[in-house]
Enzyme design. Structure first.
Site, PDB file in Angstrom:
ATOM      1  N   SER A 288      14.351  -6.735  22.446  1.00 36.13           N
ATOM      2  CA  SER A 288      13.668  -4.971  23.113  1.00 36.13           C
ATOM      3  C   SER A 288      14.610  -4.162  23.474  1.00 36.13           C
ATOM      4  O   SER A 288      15.681  -4.308  24.051  1.00 36.13           O
ATOM      5  CB  SER A 288      12.991  -5.732  24.227  1.00 36.13           C
ATOM      6  OG  SER A 288      12.168  -4.053  24.565  1.00 36.13           O
ATOM      7  N   LYS A 294      12.913  -9.613  26.398  1.00 37.41           N
ATOM      8  CA  LYS A 294      11.682 -10.053  25.841  1.00 37.41           C
ATOM      9  C   LYS A 294      12.258 -10.691  24.015  1.00 37.41           C
ATOM     10  O   LYS A 294      13.778 -10.258  23.660  1.00 37.41           O
ATOM     11  CB  LYS A 294      10.771  -8.608  24.987  1.00 37.41           C
ATOM     12  CG  LYS A 294       9.853  -8.178  26.157  1.00 37.41           C
ATOM     13  CD  LYS A 294       8.916  -7.243  25.488  1.00 37.41           C
ATOM     14  CE  LYS A 294       8.160  -7.838  24.561  1.00 37.41           C
ATOM     15  NZ  LYS A 294       7.176  -6.406  24.108  1.00 37.41           N
ATOM     16  N   ASN A 296      10.372 -11.193  20.650  1.00 35.93           N
ATOM     17  CA  ASN A 296       9.461 -10.199  20.355  1.00 35.93           C
ATOM     18  C   ASN A 296       9.419 -11.542  18.858  1.00 35.93           C
ATOM     19  O   ASN A 296      10.451 -11.573  18.249  1.00 35.93           O
ATOM     20  CB  ASN A 296       9.493  -8.688  20.157  1.00 35.93           C
ATOM     21  CG  ASN A 296       9.638  -8.367  21.042  1.00 35.93           C
ATOM     22  OD1 ASN A 296       8.401  -8.767  22.030  1.00 35.93           O
ATOM     23  ND2 ASN A 296      10.446  -6.901  20.974  1.00 35.93           N
ATOM     24  N   ARG A 328      -3.862   8.460 -23.467  1.00 42.71           N
ATOM     25  CA  ARG A 328      -2.451   8.321 -22.531  1.00 42.71           C
ATOM     26  C   ARG A 328      -3.291   8.787 -20.919  1.00 42.71           C
ATOM     27  O   ARG A 328      -3.194  10.179 -21.308  1.00 42.71           O
ATOM     28  CB  ARG A 328      -1.050   9.176 -22.981  1.00 42.71           C
ATOM     29  CG  ARG A 328      -0.061   8.944 -22.193  1.00 42.71           C
ATOM     30  CD  ARG A 328       1.046   9.527 -22.290  1.00 42.71           C
ATOM     31  NE  ARG A 328       0.993   8.500 -23.639  1.00 42.71           N
ATOM     32  CZ  ARG A 328       2.223   9.138 -23.914  1.00 42.71           C
ATOM     33  NH1 ARG A 328       3.258   9.605 -23.566  1.00 42.71           N
ATOM     34  NH2 ARG A 328       2.913   8.557 -25.562  1.00 42.71           N
TER      35      ARG A 328
END
Length: 463
Positions: A288, A294, A296, A328
């Site tokens: 983080s 942290k 993650n 087309r």
């Protein structure tokens, strides 16, 4: 060469940025695929005696994508609505300077849609090789995980709540089941990627006229081109039948959905308060910018982001196919290009990250056991209901179920479930009650299902 101002490096697309699939679907990769189609077509014509033998070799040096200014081509593509038109102008100019006699046959009896559709299929085929290789690696890793934890008791969750005993191995096997099905569908889609070769309006009229002096028919010539490019030879040109594109898009979306299921579960199970799994750690990943404690689950976050993006692009392909008009499509053809490329990139990024996630996923068996224990003996209440209710019916059908429900309610209020059963059903011994409440005795066919799934999807013998 795309400039830094115009190149798409994926700065806002970390799900696929920097992956092999991103490189294989870059503007330069698509440009090279278009040049490859043009060059292989010249080789087909030379092989059929419709142009001089030396022409393909004379044109080949100019068929290198790094010789072109991609940003300039993209800007000039607005003039004709597709990048083939300015590319042909530049290709002919280079060949005119280097081998003037070879200019005339370039793009003979072809049209822009032939080149671009075929190039998109060729680019897709090349990208699918790496996507499938990563999917096979993920399958193998999930099979290993399923077998390793075949006897790791866990709690199953339905509608977010604890339901019945299961095993972590079965959860991993079910991840594999979805991925295996999606991979098989993507394999089929890859094998079916078709050449598009119909000329200006899908009649092959120009090619028919050009091939009058050849022993090979126009359909033979297009089949030869398909073989040289490694694409399927279609029943007919498909310039307004866009199902080849939607089939590929749907298969890519299914792979992303299967990967998304795994990532969703990992995100849930890796929450600290649950703590049953953790992603493989790597230096510089998962941190983080403000909270150093942290870690993650970035792999799962990015896989999930790719899975969430896929339906929008798939819907674009379906909408474009349904809006195709005349011989087309106007506009609907054009919207396919980016949607298909984004699905290839998202699937490529997700498959690579899923292979890494599955190969390094850490299972905290202590937390798995702790969370199973939170439900206590009520985790087998379904089994108790089936076994004990008939003993308590006392001649009144349904009364036993009501009594068991009362015991469950009292247990939820804090009373000991085993003691309640012992008092209510004296016919059951302590040993029988212990066996009845043991979650290990109520995992059904978990082991057999793991074996069936892992045997069905072994990964790939040569992956």
């Amino acid at each position: 060469m795309a400039s830094a101002e115009t190149a798409d490096y994926g700065l806002l697309s970390p799900a696929w940025a920097g992956t092999r699939a991103a490189a294989l679907t870059s503007d330069e990769a698509l440009l090279q695929a278009m040049l490859d189609v043009e060059l292989e077509w010249l080789r087909v014509l030379a092989s059929a005696g419709l142009i001089k033998d030396g022409i393909p070799d004379a044109v080949a040096p100019a068929c290198q994508a790094n010789r072109y200014d991609i940003a300039d081509l993209a800007a000039r593509a607005q003039g004709g609505g597709n990048p083939v038109i300015p590319l042909l102008a530049d290709l002919r100019a280079k060949v005119r300077d280097e081998a003037p006699a070879a200019v005339g046959p370039i793009h003979k009896a072809a049209t822009s849609q032939d080149i671009l559709d075929s190039a998109l299929m060729l680019m897709s085929a090349r990208a699918l090789e790496t996507i499938l290789a990563d999917a096979y690696r993920a399958q193998s890793a999930l099979a290993d995980l399923a077998r390793e934890h075949a006897e790791t008791l866990s709690v199953a969750r339905t509608l977010t709540q604890h339901s019945l005993p299961s095993t972590f191995g079965l959860k991993a096997a079910q991840w594999l089941h979805g991925l295996g099905q999606a991979t098989a569908a993507l394999e089929a889609a890859a094998a079916a990627l078709p050449l598009q070769w119909g000329g200006a309006s899908g009649t092959m009229a120009a090619l028919t006229a050009a091939a009058e002096t050849s022993a090979a028919s126009p359909l033979d010539l297009s089949a030869d081109l398909a073989a040289r490019l490694g694409l399927a030879d279609p029943v007919a040109p498909w310039q307004t039948n866009r199902l080849p594109v939607t089939a590929l898009g749907s298969a890519l979306a299914d792979l992303l959905a299967a990967a998304g299921k795994v990532s969703n579960d990992v995100l849930l199970l890796s929450r600290p308060e649950i703590g049953e799994v953790s992603e493989p750690r790597e230096e510089g990943r998962g941190g983080s910018s403000a909270m150093p404690q942290k870690q993650n689950p970035v792999l799962s976050v990015l896989i999930r982001s790719a899975a969430l993006a896929a339906p929008g692009y798939t819907a674009m392909l379906q909408a474009a196919a349904g809006a195709a008009d005349d011989e087309r499509p106007g506009g609907s053809w054009h919207v396919e290009w980016q949607a298909l490329r984004q699905l290839l990139r998202l699937a490529g990024g997700a498959a690579a990250k899923l292979a890494e996630l599955a190969g390094g996923l850490q299972v905290n068996t202590d937390a798995v056991a702790r969370n199973l224990a939170l439900a206590g003996p009520l985790v087998v209440s379904e089994k108790v209901m089936a076994r004990v209710a008939p003993l308590l019916d006392a001649g009144t059908p349904g009364s036993g179920k009501k009594k068991v429900q009362e015991l469950v309610s009292r247990s939820l209020a804090g009373e000991d479930f085993a003691a309640l059963l012992r008092a209510e059903v004296p016919a059951l011994s302590d040993g029988e009650i212990a066996d009845l409440l043991d979650p290990a005795n109520y995992v059904g066919q978990s082991a057999a299902l793991i074996e069936r799934i892992t045997s069905a999807y072994p990964g790939r013998k040569n992956a």
